[in-house]
Design an enzyme around this catalytic site. Structure first.
Site, PDB file in Angstrom:
ATOM      1  N   LYS A  19      32.031  39.619  37.267  1.00  0.00           N
ATOM      2  CA  LYS A  19      31.025  38.732  36.283  1.00  0.00           C
ATOM      3  C   LYS A  19      31.327  37.383  36.797  1.00  0.00           C
ATOM      4  CE  LYS A  19      33.327  42.014  33.286  1.00  0.00           C
ATOM      5  NZ  LYS A  19      32.566  42.807  33.080  1.00  0.00           N
ATOM      6  N   ASP A  29      24.260  26.536  42.670  1.00  0.00           N
ATOM      7  CA  ASP A  29      24.049  25.496  43.810  1.00  0.00           C
ATOM      8  C   ASP A  29      25.224  25.635  45.325  1.00  0.00           C
ATOM      9  OD1 ASP A  29      21.936  24.470  42.705  1.00  0.00           O
ATOM     10  OD2 ASP A  29      22.629  22.807  41.765  1.00  0.00           O
ATOM     11  N   ASP A  58      55.963  33.989  34.140  1.00  0.00           N
ATOM     12  CA  ASP A  58      57.142  32.423  33.997  1.00  0.00           C
ATOM     13  C   ASP A  58      56.109  31.236  33.933  1.00  0.00           C
ATOM     14  OD1 ASP A  58      58.988  34.486  34.183  1.00  0.00           O
ATOM     15  OD2 ASP A  58      59.213  34.098  36.502  1.00  0.00           O
ATOM     16  N   HIS A  91      38.672  41.564  25.102  1.00  0.00           N
ATOM     17  CA  HIS A  91      37.965  41.953  26.165  1.00  0.00           C
ATOM     18  C   HIS A  91      38.551  41.121  27.260  1.00  0.00           C
ATOM     19  CE1 HIS A  91      34.651  42.548  29.053  1.00  0.00           C
ATOM     20  NE2 HIS A  91      34.955  43.729  28.594  1.00  0.00           N
ATOM     21  N   HIS A 137      31.094  45.447  38.378  1.00  0.00           N
ATOM     22  CA  HIS A 137      31.574  44.979  37.519  1.00  0.00           C
ATOM     23  C   HIS A 137      32.128  43.514  37.396  1.00  0.00           C
ATOM     24  CE1 HIS A 137      34.946  45.352  33.837  1.00  0.00           C
ATOM     25  NE2 HIS A 137      33.595  45.831  33.240  1.00  0.00           N
ATOM     26  N   LYS A 157      41.153  39.594  30.293  1.00  0.00           N
ATOM     27  CA  LYS A 157      42.067  40.170  31.187  1.00  0.00           C
ATOM     28  C   LYS A 157      42.921  39.009  31.850  1.00  0.00           C
ATOM     29  CE  LYS A 157      38.517  43.065  31.352  1.00  0.00           C
ATOM     30  NZ  LYS A 157      36.965  43.004  30.712  1.00  0.00           N
TER      31      LYS A 157
END
Length: 484
Positions: A404, A409, A231, A224, A402, A226
């Site tokens: 996350k 604070d 380089d 899952h 979508h 990404k």
């Protein structure tokens, strides 16, 4: 003949109950939360035969014998590579702001990955901005491009990324692309995938789905993460799959997917590169450590200390949930969370409740419409308990939110691939960044505020008046929440 069939029936029943008894014993002796164990026992007993099959398919964290042995053998060499970062002058725990010191200590001791300073970050919050930036960086690549995604979907600007990779490969850049076999099933049979491979792009399926191997590996264990690394100089991570939302799941009835990515330069790039190398080796057996980071950091300009937190089979168990629990429980003023899938563990649920009950402003932003009916209803089962504790719940109406993210604070934040559900916290390969930088955190907080402006806040009094059918569906799907 009748006696034969009668005996055969009795033998079948006896074998079935022997299997059920064996699976029950296995569920009980596995050390995990009581709620998860009870949920599986309920499924096994309520759904004869099907429940047992489901347990073998999805019930245990099983990477598969070959991958598990490979991951176990890899841990020490990779830990040694990570521990070299302690000698990098970008690791300055005595000068790193105290907001993430406790998280730095945990990750250094458990995974060997320290927080590193000297990074630059750019928050990218529109698909056009994200995909065009990725294409521009690919066009500048000179030696190697490493990428991994859960979903790769052809169409729109996603095709521009594929075309850029083809051009990069043709000019001699090595392109290592790791894509989850289940999440990107359609892409592997697409013309774009064939063109990429014909051009020399190395496209590898992660965790191939094979029902005949259900006894050897859990089928819903997914890659899952990404990650893009170019380089070892530029990296991306965040919530967005390699898709153009205008061409992705338009018939799902939830609106366009809303995501963010973070573009990074500095020592953290090499850490993300090492995580890709880990995943590549788990799948292919090929080892290629990235170059160590160049840590020529200006001591008077210690920007953006970042802690990289990976999780998944073969890595320290429960690390990301530990980081989330520490961050939320130590908040003194506010916690703002966005997640598309909210099915928290009991530990995380209690942390949210306790944090709100001691006077911290806790806000949860989740999509009003979800692409998973089961998760959507299961999420609502937690509303009453959270609302009564003082948690503010916003239902986003501008599409499938979508992103996350967690802002603590308004001083530091967590951003990455991790949903607040059991699957992300316990099962899948995930990665998140803990970023201790006031300017970047403020940008993310402002973005969260735009999400709230597109949301409806759940009213506790009206929620109490919901229908009995609504309550029944919540509770019915809640029973399955530990295994969703």
């Amino acid at each position: 003949m009748e006696g034969f069939y009668h005996a055969l029936t009795l033998i079948g029943i006896a074998l079935y109950w022997i299997i059920v008894a064996g699976v029950t014993i296995r569920v009980v002796i596995k050390r995990r939360s009581v709620s998860v164990s009870l949920a599986w026992l309920m499924i096994i007993y309520i759904l004869p035969i099907i429940g047992v099959i489901c347990y073998f398919l999805f019930g245990e964290l099983n990477l598969g014998k070959k991958r598990a042995e490979r991951a176990q053998a890899m841990f020490n060499p990779y830990e040694a590579w990570f521990l070299k970062l302690l000698d990098c002058n970008a690791h300055l725990p005595e000068k790193t702001p105290t907001h993430i010191t406790h998280i730095d200590d945990l990750c250094t001791k458990r995974m060997g990955i320290p927080a590193l300073c000297g990074n630059t970050l750019s928050l990218q919050d529109t698909p056009e901005k994200i995909l065009k930036s990725i294409v521009e960086d690919i066009e500048q690549a000179q030696s190697i491009i490493r990428m991994e995604f859960y979903i790769w979907n052809e169409g729109g600007l996603a095709n521009a990324v594929s075309a850029a990779l083809i051009r990069a490969s043709q000019r001699g850049v090595r392109c290592q692309i790791l894509i989850d076999a289940a999440g990107s099933r359609k892409f592997f049979s697409s013309s774009w995938c064939k063109m990429m491979m014909d051009a020399g792009v190395e496209v590898v399926q992660a965790l191939q789905v094979n029902p005949w191997r259900m006894f050897l590996r859990r089928l819903d264990l997914r890659q899952h993460r990404k990650i893009i690394v170019i380089d070892d100089n530029v990296a991306y991570t965040g919530s967005m799959n390699l898709v153009d939302p205008e061409y992705f799941k338009q018939s799902a009835g939830v609106g366009m997917w809303v995501d963010v990515m973070v573009r990074i330069t500095g020592p953290t790039v090499n850490v993300l590169s090492a995580i890709h190398c880990w995943d590549w080796e788990v799948e292919t057996g090929e080892r290629s450590f990235p170059a160590p980071p160049e840590c020529h950091i200006d001591q008077d300009n210690l920007l953006h200390p970042i802690q990289v937190v990976p999780s998944g089979p073969g890595m320290p168990e429960n690390l990301i949930q530990q980081v989330l629990t520490i961050a939320i429980s130590r908040a003194s003023e506010s916690v703002t969370i966005t997640t598309p899938y909210f099915v928290p563990s009991e530990e995380l649920l209690q942390t949210l409740r306790t944090t709100a009950q001691r006077g911290v402003k806790v806000e949860l932003i989740i999509p009003k419409k979800n692409d998973s009916i089961m998760v959507g209803w299961a999420s609502k089962a937690f509303y009453a308990e959270l609302l009564s504790a003082g948690v503010i719940i916003h239902e986003f109406e501008g599409g499938l939110l979508h992103t996350k993210s967690v802002v603590i604070d308004q001083q530091y934040c967590l951003i990455g691939t991790v949903n607040l559900d059991v699957r992300s916290l316990w099962l899948n390969f995930e990665v998140t960044l803990v970023v201790d930088d006031a300017e970047f955190t403020q940008q993310l907080y402002w973005l969260q505020q735009t999400y709230i402006q597109q949301s409806t806040t759940v009213d506790e009094e009206r929620w109490r008046e919901r229908s009995m059918l609504h309550r029944f569906l919540e509770r019915a799907f809640y029973l399955f929440s530990p295994v969703l």
